[in-house]
Design an enzyme around this catalytic site. Structure first.
Site, PDB file in Angstrom:
ATOM      1  N   HIS A  61      65.448 -20.634  44.057  1.00 54.82           N
ATOM      2  CA  HIS A  61      66.073 -19.987  42.892  1.00 54.82           C
ATOM      3  C   HIS A  61      65.150 -18.959  42.261  1.00 54.82           C
ATOM      4  O   HIS A  61      65.373 -18.555  41.113  1.00 54.82           O
ATOM      5  CB  HIS A  61      66.472 -21.040  41.842  1.00 54.82           C
ATOM      6  CG  HIS A  61      67.649 -21.866  42.272  1.00 54.82           C
ATOM      7  ND1 HIS A  61      68.020 -23.018  41.610  1.00 54.82           N
ATOM      8  CD2 HIS A  61      68.524 -21.741  43.303  1.00 54.82           C
ATOM      9  CE1 HIS A  61      69.081 -23.539  42.204  1.00 54.82           C
ATOM     10  NE2 HIS A  61      69.408 -22.795  43.242  1.00 54.82           N
ATOM     11  N   ARG A 105      60.510 -18.770  28.733  1.00 56.66           N
ATOM     12  CA  ARG A 105      60.332 -19.810  29.752  1.00 56.66           C
ATOM     13  C   ARG A 105      59.061 -19.563  30.557  1.00 56.66           C
ATOM     14  O   ARG A 105      58.370 -20.501  30.945  1.00 56.66           O
ATOM     15  CB  ARG A 105      61.557 -19.864  30.665  1.00 56.66           C
ATOM     16  CG  ARG A 105      62.812 -20.387  29.961  1.00 56.66           C
ATOM     17  CD  ARG A 105      63.979 -20.526  30.895  1.00 56.66           C
ATOM     18  NE  ARG A 105      63.726 -21.544  31.931  1.00 56.66           N
ATOM     19  CZ  ARG A 105      64.432 -21.614  33.056  1.00 56.66           C
ATOM     20  NH1 ARG A 105      65.371 -20.723  33.289  1.00 56.66           N
ATOM     21  NH2 ARG A 105      64.180 -22.567  33.936  1.00 56.66           N
ATOM     22  N   CYS A 119      59.863   2.049  43.389  1.00 54.24           N
ATOM     23  CA  CYS A 119      60.814   3.189  43.348  1.00 54.24           C
ATOM     24  C   CYS A 119      60.874   3.832  41.974  1.00 54.24           C
ATOM     25  O   CYS A 119      61.604   4.804  41.786  1.00 54.24           O
ATOM     26  CB  CYS A 119      62.210   2.697  43.767  1.00 54.24           C
ATOM     27  SG  CYS A 119      63.073   1.767  42.485  1.00 54.24           S
ATOM     28  N   SER A 121      70.231 -33.074  39.406  1.00 56.31           N
ATOM     29  CA  SER A 121      71.492 -33.751  39.049  1.00 56.31           C
ATOM     30  C   SER A 121      72.554 -33.600  40.126  1.00 56.31           C
ATOM     31  O   SER A 121      73.628 -34.179  40.036  1.00 56.31           O
ATOM     32  CB  SER A 121      72.036 -33.172  37.734  1.00 56.31           C
ATOM     33  OG  SER A 121      72.318 -31.783  37.908  1.00 56.31           O
ATOM     34  N   GLN A 179      64.212 -26.024  43.391  1.00 54.98           N
ATOM     35  CA  GLN A 179      65.179 -25.248  42.606  1.00 54.98           C
ATOM     36  C   GLN A 179      64.482 -24.721  41.345  1.00 54.98           C
ATOM     37  O   GLN A 179      65.034 -23.905  40.624  1.00 54.98           O
ATOM     38  CB  GLN A 179      66.369 -26.110  42.195  1.00 54.98           C
ATOM     39  CG  GLN A 179      67.143 -26.698  43.358  1.00 54.98           C
ATOM     40  CD  GLN A 179      68.186 -27.674  42.863  1.00 54.98           C
ATOM     41  OE1 GLN A 179      69.331 -27.310  42.608  1.00 54.98           O
ATOM     42  NE2 GLN A 179      67.780 -28.930  42.711  1.00 54.98           N
ATOM     43  N   ASN A 180      63.279 -25.242  41.079  1.00 52.66           N
ATOM     44  CA  ASN A 180      62.576 -24.898  39.843  1.00 52.66           C
ATOM     45  C   ASN A 180      61.938 -23.517  39.947  1.00 52.66           C
ATOM     46  O   ASN A 180      61.532 -23.088  41.032  1.00 52.66           O
ATOM     47  CB  ASN A 180      61.500 -25.953  39.542  1.00 52.66           C
ATOM     48  CG  ASN A 180      62.099 -27.331  39.336  1.00 52.66           C
ATOM     49  OD1 ASN A 180      63.290 -27.452  39.026  1.00 52.66           O
ATOM     50  ND2 ASN A 180      61.304 -28.365  39.527  1.00 52.66           N
ATOM     51  N   VAL A 181      61.831 -22.874  38.819  1.00 51.38           N
ATOM     52  CA  VAL A 181      61.239 -21.537  38.788  1.00 51.38           C
ATOM     53  C   VAL A 181      59.846 -21.581  38.142  1.00 51.38           C
ATOM     54  O   VAL A 181      59.182 -20.563  38.029  1.00 51.38           O
ATOM     55  CB  VAL A 181      62.170 -20.543  38.047  1.00 51.38           C
ATOM     56  CG1 VAL A 181      63.465 -20.341  38.854  1.00 51.38           C
ATOM     57  CG2 VAL A 181      62.513 -20.999  36.626  1.00 51.38           C
ATOM     58  N   TYR A 219      63.721 -15.332  29.583  1.00 52.97           N
ATOM     59  CA  TYR A 219      62.777 -15.660  30.652  1.00 52.97           C
ATOM     60  C   TYR A 219      61.334 -15.445  30.220  1.00 52.97           C
ATOM     61  O   TYR A 219      60.422 -16.147  30.672  1.00 52.97           O
ATOM     62  CB  TYR A 219      63.119 -14.881  31.933  1.00 52.97           C
ATOM     63  CG  TYR A 219      64.379 -15.432  32.561  1.00 52.97           C
ATOM     64  CD1 TYR A 219      65.606 -14.804  32.373  1.00 52.97           C
ATOM     65  CD2 TYR A 219      64.353 -16.639  33.261  1.00 52.97           C
ATOM     66  CE1 TYR A 219      66.769 -15.354  32.889  1.00 52.97           C
ATOM     67  CE2 TYR A 219      65.514 -17.194  33.784  1.00 52.97           C
ATOM     68  CZ  TYR A 219      66.723 -16.555  33.587  1.00 52.97           C
ATOM     69  OH  TYR A 219      67.872 -17.112  34.082  1.00 52.97           O
TER      70      TYR A 219
HETATM   71  N1  APR Z   1      62.076 -38.192  36.532  1.00 54.66           N
HETATM   72  C1  APR Z   1      63.069 -38.064  37.452  1.00 54.66           C
HETATM   73  N2  APR Z   1      64.243 -37.447  37.194  1.00 54.66           N
HETATM   74  C2  APR Z   1      64.409 -36.933  35.963  1.00 54.66           C
HETATM   75  C3  APR Z   1      63.421 -37.029  34.946  1.00 54.66           C
HETATM   76  C4  APR Z   1      62.220 -37.694  35.281  1.00 54.66           C
HETATM   77  N3  APR Z   1      61.230 -37.830  34.383  1.00 54.66           N
HETATM   78  N4  APR Z   1      63.910 -36.435  33.819  1.00 54.66           N
HETATM   79  C5  APR Z   1      65.144 -35.975  34.121  1.00 54.66           C
HETATM   80  N5  APR Z   1      65.452 -36.285  35.402  1.00 54.66           N
HETATM   81  C6  APR Z   1      66.680 -35.954  36.138  1.00 54.66           C
HETATM   82  C7  APR Z   1      67.954 -36.042  35.329  1.00 54.66           C
HETATM   83  O1  APR Z   1      68.490 -37.370  35.380  1.00 54.66           O
HETATM   84  C8  APR Z   1      68.861 -35.052  36.066  1.00 54.66           C
HETATM   85  O2  APR Z   1      69.567 -35.694  37.127  1.00 54.66           O
HETATM   86  O3  APR Z   1      66.568 -34.592  36.512  1.00 54.66           O
HETATM   87  C9  APR Z   1      67.883 -34.041  36.666  1.00 54.66           C
HETATM   88  C10 APR Z   1      67.925 -32.682  35.981  1.00 54.66           C
HETATM   89  O4  APR Z   1      69.207 -32.149  36.226  1.00 54.66           O
HETATM   90  P1  APR Z   1      69.516 -30.666  35.744  1.00 54.66           P
HETATM   91  O5  APR Z   1      69.107 -30.491  34.316  1.00 54.66           O
HETATM   92  O6  APR Z   1      70.939 -30.381  36.142  1.00 54.66           O
HETATM   93  O7  APR Z   1      68.537 -29.732  36.601  1.00 54.66           O
HETATM   94  P2  APR Z   1      68.678 -29.341  38.129  1.00 54.66           P
HETATM   95  O8  APR Z   1      69.403 -30.380  38.898  1.00 54.66           O
HETATM   96  O9  APR Z   1      67.330 -28.929  38.587  1.00 54.66           O
HETATM   97  O10 APR Z   1      69.607 -28.015  38.033  1.00 54.66           O
HETATM   98  C11 APR Z   1      69.836 -27.340  39.250  1.00 54.66           C
HETATM   99  O11 APR Z   1      71.023 -25.627  38.052  1.00 54.66           O
HETATM  100  O12 APR Z   1      71.136 -24.346  36.208  1.00 54.66           O
HETATM  101  C12 APR Z   1      70.792 -24.332  37.519  1.00 54.66           C
HETATM  102  O13 APR Z   1      69.282 -22.907  38.569  1.00 54.66           O
HETATM  103  C13 APR Z   1      69.343 -23.998  37.698  1.00 54.66           C
HETATM  104  O14 APR Z   1      67.812 -24.866  39.320  1.00 54.66           O
HETATM  105  C14 APR Z   1      68.768 -25.243  38.342  1.00 54.66           C
HETATM  106  C15 APR Z   1      69.983 -25.875  38.981  1.00 54.66           C
END
Ligand code: APR
Length: 230
Positions: free
Chosen positions: A106, A56, A136, A174, A88-90, A53
């Site tokens: 998240h 990141r 604490c 996704s 969901q992004n950090v 982390y």
């Molecule tokens: N524009 C739009 N969509 C995009 C782009 C872009 N430029 N680039 C990638 N994507 C899409 C991909 O097609 C995919 O469907 O973004 C999605 C990313 O999917 P993941 O990598 O699974 O990320 P996410 O869905 O945010 O994951 C959810 O999973 O691991 C945990 O806590 C983590 O918050 C995360 C959660």
């Protein structure tokens, strides 16, 4: 008054240079989830997790919001109804783009959490295993990230927003991880129109009324201009 609820995932930050999770060579191809994104992984090897982390956090600190983040900030500023963003992004790219109402379900790389007393405070750029809690004093500081198996933040408030949404837009996720992947069904159940923005349909793509295929930095500015009437 019209209410728009937005959900974002790693895809909106991809064009800012931050890796997504499940793409080819993504974060989960480089690290095992169970090693770096679970409480068990942290207990087993706090140094590995803290360093994951730290890396990141440094990457996110150096990243700039892209046109997709700026489009959502414009929507929030200029829409004459209510806009609520759940991410969901950090990373803090929505905040860097000027967005005011950002719910980090998240957690956030900018936050630290005490594993002993649940106190939360702004994280140092570089955290070390065993850092003390300012409240604490327990040597139990950890990144304020919601790991697999843990309850995401603000779920009650999020479901209230989904129940009131006239429009639910999901961007760059996704649809693999619940509860976020179930938000579209929840919004539909309460009568919201639903739209997905992605490079390809997500795992819950068929739940959406409309889908805009393309990069968020292209599709979002066009969509926001449509919603704002120009
Ligand atoms: N524009 C739009 N969509 C995009 C782009 C872009 N430029 N680039 C990638 N994507 C899409 C991909 O097609 C995919 O469907 O973004 C999605 C990313 O999917 P993941 O990598 O699974 O990320 P996410 O869905 O945010 O994951 C959810 O999973 O691991 C945990 O806590 C983590 O918050 C995360 C959660």
């Amino acid at each position: 008054m019209q209410k728009i609820v937005l959900l974002t995932g790693a895809g909106i930050s991809a064009e800012s240079g931050l890796g997504t999770f499940r793409a080819e060579g993504g974060l989960w191809a480089q690290h095992r989830i169970e090693d770096v994104a679970t409480p068990e992984g942290f207990a087993r090897d706090p140094k590995l997790v803290v360093e994951f982390y730290n890396a990141r956090r440094a990457q996110a600190a150096a990243a700039e919001p892209n046109a997709g983040h700026h489009a959502l900030a414009r929507l929030e500023a200029d829409f004459d109804g209510e806009v609520v963003l759940v991410t969901q992004n950090v990373d803090d790219l929505h905040e860097k783009a000027g967005m005011k109402r950002v719910m980090h379900m998240h957690g956030a790389l900018t936050g630290a959490l005490c594993g002993a007393c649940d106190h939360r405070w702004p994280a140092n750029m570089v955290m070390r295993p065993g850092d003390g809690c300012p409240k604490c004093a327990a040597p139990a500081a950890r990144p304020d990230i919601v790991w697999f198996g843990e309850m995401p933040y603000d779920m009650e408030e999020i479901y209230e927003h989904l129940a009131q949404a006239d429009l639910f837009a999901s961007i760059g996720t996704s649809g693999n991880v619940y509860p976020a992947a179930g938000f579209v069904a929840e919004a539909r159940r309460h009568g919201a129109r639903t739209i997905e923005f992605n490079l390809e349909p997500s795992a819950v793509g068929s739940d959406f009324d409309d889908i805009r295929i393309g990069s968020a930095s292209q599709t979002l500015p066009a969509w926001v201009a449509e919603v704002l009437g120009g």
